[in-house]
Design a protein around this motif. Sequence first.
Motif, PDB file in Angstrom:
ATOM      1  N   ASP A  63      43.716 106.789  45.638  1.00 51.33           N
ATOM      2  CA  ASP A  63      42.550 106.820  44.758  1.00 51.33           C
ATOM      3  C   ASP A  63      41.933 105.430  44.633  1.00 51.33           C
ATOM      4  OD1 ASP A  63      42.811 109.585  44.090  1.00 51.33           O
ATOM      5  OD2 ASP A  63      44.416 109.056  42.696  1.00 51.33           O
ATOM      6  N   GLY A  64      42.743 104.408  44.801  1.00 42.80           N
ATOM      7  CA  GLY A  64      42.292 103.023  44.751  1.00 42.80           C
ATOM      8  C   GLY A  64      43.312 102.142  45.450  1.00 42.80           C
ATOM      9  N   ILE A  65      42.874 100.951  45.854  1.00 38.58           N
ATOM     10  CA  ILE A  65      43.716 100.023  46.603  1.00 38.58           C
ATOM     11  C   ILE A  65      43.822  98.714  45.832  1.00 38.58           C
ATOM     12  CG2 ILE A  65      43.952  98.677  48.748  1.00 38.58           C
ATOM     13  CD1 ILE A  65      44.194 101.655  49.272  1.00 38.58           C
ATOM     14  N   ILE A  66      45.044  98.241  45.629  1.00 36.34           N
ATOM     15  CA  ILE A  66      45.264  96.895  45.113  1.00 36.34           C
ATOM     16  C   ILE A  66      45.795  96.049  46.265  1.00 36.34           C
ATOM     17  CG2 ILE A  66      46.599  95.407  43.570  1.00 36.34           C
ATOM     18  CD1 ILE A  66      46.666  97.686  41.551  1.00 36.34           C
ATOM     19  N   ILE A  67      45.078  94.987  46.556  1.00 34.61           N
ATOM     20  CA  ILE A  67      45.497  94.054  47.593  1.00 34.61           C
ATOM     21  C   ILE A  67      46.167  92.874  46.903  1.00 34.61           C
ATOM     22  CG2 ILE A  67      44.688  92.464  49.383  1.00 34.61           C
ATOM     23  CD1 ILE A  67      42.335  94.469  49.812  1.00 34.61           C
ATOM     24  N   VAL A  68      47.381  92.553  47.332  1.00 32.99           N
ATOM     25  CA  VAL A  68      48.127  91.419  46.804  1.00 32.99           C
ATOM     26  C   VAL A  68      48.321  90.458  47.975  1.00 32.99           C
ATOM     27  CG1 VAL A  68      50.163  90.680  45.518  1.00 32.99           C
ATOM     28  CG2 VAL A  68      49.317  93.022  45.242  1.00 32.99           C
ATOM     29  N   SER A  69      47.643  89.305  47.907  1.00 35.52           N
ATOM     30  CA  SER A  69      47.573  88.481  49.115  1.00 35.52           C
ATOM     31  C   SER A  69      47.653  86.987  48.838  1.00 35.52           C
ATOM     32  CB  SER A  69      46.264  88.770  49.850  1.00 35.52           C
ATOM     33  OG  SER A  69      46.185  88.001  51.030  1.00 35.52           O
ATOM     34  N   PRO A  70      48.303  86.266  49.752  1.00 36.84           N
ATOM     35  CA  PRO A  70      48.299  84.816  49.665  1.00 36.84           C
ATOM     36  C   PRO A  70      46.978  84.250  50.185  1.00 36.84           C
ATOM     37  CG  PRO A  70      49.484  85.476  51.632  1.00 36.84           C
ATOM     38  CD  PRO A  70      49.095  86.734  50.899  1.00 36.84           C
ATOM     39  N   HIS A  95      33.262 103.245  49.256  1.00 38.30           N
ATOM     40  CA  HIS A  95      33.339 103.738  47.873  1.00 38.30           C
ATOM     41  C   HIS A  95      34.764 103.826  47.329  1.00 38.30           C
ATOM     42  CE1 HIS A  95      29.254 105.732  48.847  1.00 38.30           C
ATOM     43  NE2 HIS A  95      29.135 104.438  48.662  1.00 38.30           N
ATOM     44  N   LYS A  96      35.688 103.121  47.957  1.00 40.48           N
ATOM     45  CA  LYS A  96      37.077 103.093  47.490  1.00 40.48           C
ATOM     46  C   LYS A  96      37.208 101.990  46.439  1.00 40.48           C
ATOM     47  CE  LYS A  96      39.996 105.012  49.324  1.00 40.48           C
ATOM     48  NZ  LYS A  96      40.578 106.340  49.124  1.00 40.48           N
ATOM     49  N   PRO A  97      37.703 102.306  45.239  1.00 39.62           N
ATOM     50  CA  PRO A  97      37.958 101.259  44.254  1.00 39.62           C
ATOM     51  C   PRO A  97      39.013 100.286  44.787  1.00 39.62           C
ATOM     52  CG  PRO A  97      38.023 103.425  43.230  1.00 39.62           C
ATOM     53  CD  PRO A  97      37.989 103.642  44.709  1.00 39.62           C
ATOM     54  N   ALA A  98      38.773  99.005  44.575  1.00 37.87           N
ATOM     55  CA  ALA A  98      39.689  97.982  45.075  1.00 37.87           C
ATOM     56  C   ALA A  98      39.872  96.882  44.045  1.00 37.87           C
ATOM     57  CB  ALA A  98      39.162  97.393  46.385  1.00 37.87           C
ATOM     58  N   GLY A  99      41.062  96.335  44.031  1.00 39.98           N
ATOM     59  CA  GLY A  99      41.380  95.194  43.185  1.00 39.98           C
ATOM     60  C   GLY A  99      42.140  94.177  44.004  1.00 39.98           C
ATOM     61  N   VAL A 100      42.110  92.918  43.557  1.00 34.55           N
ATOM     62  CA  VAL A 100      42.730  91.843  44.325  1.00 34.55           C
ATOM     63  C   VAL A 100      43.580  90.973  43.397  1.00 34.55           C
ATOM     64  CG1 VAL A 100      42.336  89.934  45.934  1.00 34.55           C
ATOM     65  CG2 VAL A 100      40.679  91.810  45.836  1.00 34.55           C
ATOM     66  N   LEU A 114      35.318  93.275  51.208  1.00 34.28           N
ATOM     67  CA  LEU A 114      35.306  94.590  50.554  1.00 34.28           C
ATOM     68  C   LEU A 114      33.885  94.987  50.149  1.00 34.28           C
ATOM     69  CD1 LEU A 114      38.540  94.225  48.414  1.00 34.28           C
ATOM     70  CD2 LEU A 114      38.213  95.773  50.364  1.00 34.28           C
ATOM     71  N   ASP A 115      33.105  94.033  49.654  1.00 32.36           N
ATOM     72  CA  ASP A 115      31.703  94.306  49.312  1.00 32.36           C
ATOM     73  C   ASP A 115      30.925  94.730  50.559  1.00 32.36           C
ATOM     74  OD1 ASP A 115      31.949  93.773  46.591  1.00 32.36           O
ATOM     75  OD2 ASP A 115      31.234  91.697  46.780  1.00 32.36           O
ATOM     76  N   ALA A 116      31.176  94.053  51.675  1.00 27.48           N
ATOM     77  CA  ALA A 116      30.450  94.352  52.918  1.00 27.48           C
ATOM     78  C   ALA A 116      30.724  95.765  53.415  1.00 27.48           C
ATOM     79  CB  ALA A 116      30.812  93.332  53.999  1.00 27.48           C
ATOM     80  N   VAL A 117      31.934  96.275  53.160  1.00 25.60           N
ATOM     81  CA  VAL A 117      32.267  97.625  53.612  1.00 25.60           C
ATOM     82  C   VAL A 117      32.035  98.666  52.521  1.00 25.60           C
ATOM     83  CG1 VAL A 117      33.871  96.795  55.361  1.00 25.60           C
ATOM     84  CG2 VAL A 117      34.741  97.449  53.118  1.00 25.60           C
ATOM     85  N   GLN A 118      31.369  98.258  51.443  1.00 28.06           N
ATOM     86  CA  GLN A 118      30.943  99.134  50.353  1.00 28.06           C
ATOM     87  C   GLN A 118      32.089  99.698  49.518  1.00 28.06           C
ATOM     88  OE1 GLN A 118      27.880 101.966  51.489  1.00 28.06           O
ATOM     89  NE2 GLN A 118      27.482 100.766  53.325  1.00 28.06           N
ATOM     90  N   SER A 119      33.165  98.905  49.394  1.00 23.78           N
ATOM     91  CA  SER A 119      34.207  99.264  48.439  1.00 23.78           C
ATOM     92  C   SER A 119      33.701  98.901  47.050  1.00 23.78           C
ATOM     93  CB  SER A 119      35.491  98.473  48.720  1.00 23.78           C
ATOM     94  OG  SER A 119      36.100  98.902  49.903  1.00 23.78           O
ATOM     95  N   TYR A 120      34.264  99.537  46.050  1.00 20.15           N
ATOM     96  CA  TYR A 120      33.926  99.218  44.669  1.00 20.15           C
ATOM     97  C   TYR A 120      34.983  98.261  44.122  1.00 20.15           C
ATOM     98  CZ  TYR A 120      30.627 103.133  44.781  1.00 20.15           C
ATOM     99  OH  TYR A 120      29.598 103.984  45.086  1.00 20.15           O
ATOM    100  N   VAL A 121      34.734  96.968  44.298  1.00 21.30           N
ATOM    101  CA  VAL A 121      35.678  95.962  43.841  1.00 21.30           C
ATOM    102  C   VAL A 121      35.574  95.845  42.327  1.00 21.30           C
ATOM    103  CG1 VAL A 121      36.440  93.578  44.079  1.00 21.30           C
ATOM    104  CG2 VAL A 121      35.387  94.732  46.023  1.00 21.30           C
ATOM    105  N   TRP A 176      39.427 101.428  36.023  1.00 19.80           N
ATOM    106  CA  TRP A 176      38.325 101.245  36.968  1.00 19.80           C
ATOM    107  C   TRP A 176      38.278 102.404  37.960  1.00 19.80           C
ATOM    108  CZ3 TRP A 176      33.811  99.521  37.834  1.00 19.80           C
ATOM    109  CH2 TRP A 176      33.335  99.288  39.121  1.00 19.80           C
ATOM    110  N   VAL A 177      39.433 102.814  38.461  1.00 22.28           N
ATOM    111  CA  VAL A 177      39.495 103.946  39.388  1.00 22.28           C
ATOM    112  C   VAL A 177      38.935 105.191  38.710  1.00 22.28           C
ATOM    113  CG1 VAL A 177      41.047 105.486  40.668  1.00 22.28           C
ATOM    114  CG2 VAL A 177      41.411 103.008  40.750  1.00 22.28           C
ATOM    115  N   ASP A 178      39.333 105.417  37.468  1.00 21.07           N
ATOM    116  CA  ASP A 178      38.831 106.588  36.717  1.00 21.07           C
ATOM    117  C   ASP A 178      37.311 106.515  36.561  1.00 21.07           C
ATOM    118  OD1 ASP A 178      41.400 107.568  36.463  1.00 21.07           O
ATOM    119  OD2 ASP A 178      41.660 106.820  34.406  1.00 21.07           O
ATOM    120  N   GLN A 179      36.775 105.340  36.245  1.00 20.64           N
ATOM    121  CA  GLN A 179      35.330 105.189  36.100  1.00 20.64           C
ATOM    122  C   GLN A 179      34.595 105.480  37.409  1.00 20.64           C
ATOM    123  OE1 GLN A 179      34.939 101.145  34.704  1.00 20.64           O
ATOM    124  NE2 GLN A 179      35.077 101.750  32.553  1.00 20.64           N
TER     125      GLN A 179
END
Length: 188
Positions: free
Chosen positions: A69-76, A104-109, A130-137, A178-181
């Motif tokens: 439903d949404g992706i959280i990216i955890v990255s160095p 349109h995939k919700p994403a967090g970083v 993520l913005d370029a690929v139209q994710s909802y950050v 955010w995913v729910d919204q």
Amino acid sequence: MATNIGIMVGSLREHSYNRMIADTIPELVDSAQYEFISIADLPLYNADLDREESPESVKRYREAVQQADGIIIVSPEYNSGIPGVLKNALDWASTPTKTAVLIHKPAGVIGATPGVKGTILSQQQIRQTLDAVQSYVMPFQKMYISQAMEKVDPESGKLTDETTRRYVQRYVRSFIQWVDQVQQMNGQ
């Protein structure tokens, strides 16, 4: 039905600080389901391979991103930017252009570093991609973790600093909202 959150780690190192933080997320917020999405087996992006019969690892990866439903990216942050392996994964998830699994995939970083700047530059580049690929950050929420070596326990492989645990917990709860919204906005 619980929200299904995909967690993607932008480091392949087994005992990376970001892996330890990602591994702690499910115990901090148990109101969602979590699936770790591996990027380790993806080939380097090549449009010649990006056809109907893409490599099996790409198919599995895209399906995992699609199911979340949404992706959280955890990255160095590597050399003041996005790790190459993560950029490669985001490129695979950005095609085919009209049906890409990140559209349109919700994403967090979230990002952790032994330094003091907390992956600011890397997160800017990840958010830009993520913005370029139209994710909802997720807007207005940033999760920078500096001096990570003081906040994790290499023996347990978990985030142990209580203040940081509370910040990550609050971030993940906000992300689930955010995913729910986004789902409501899209009529899901």
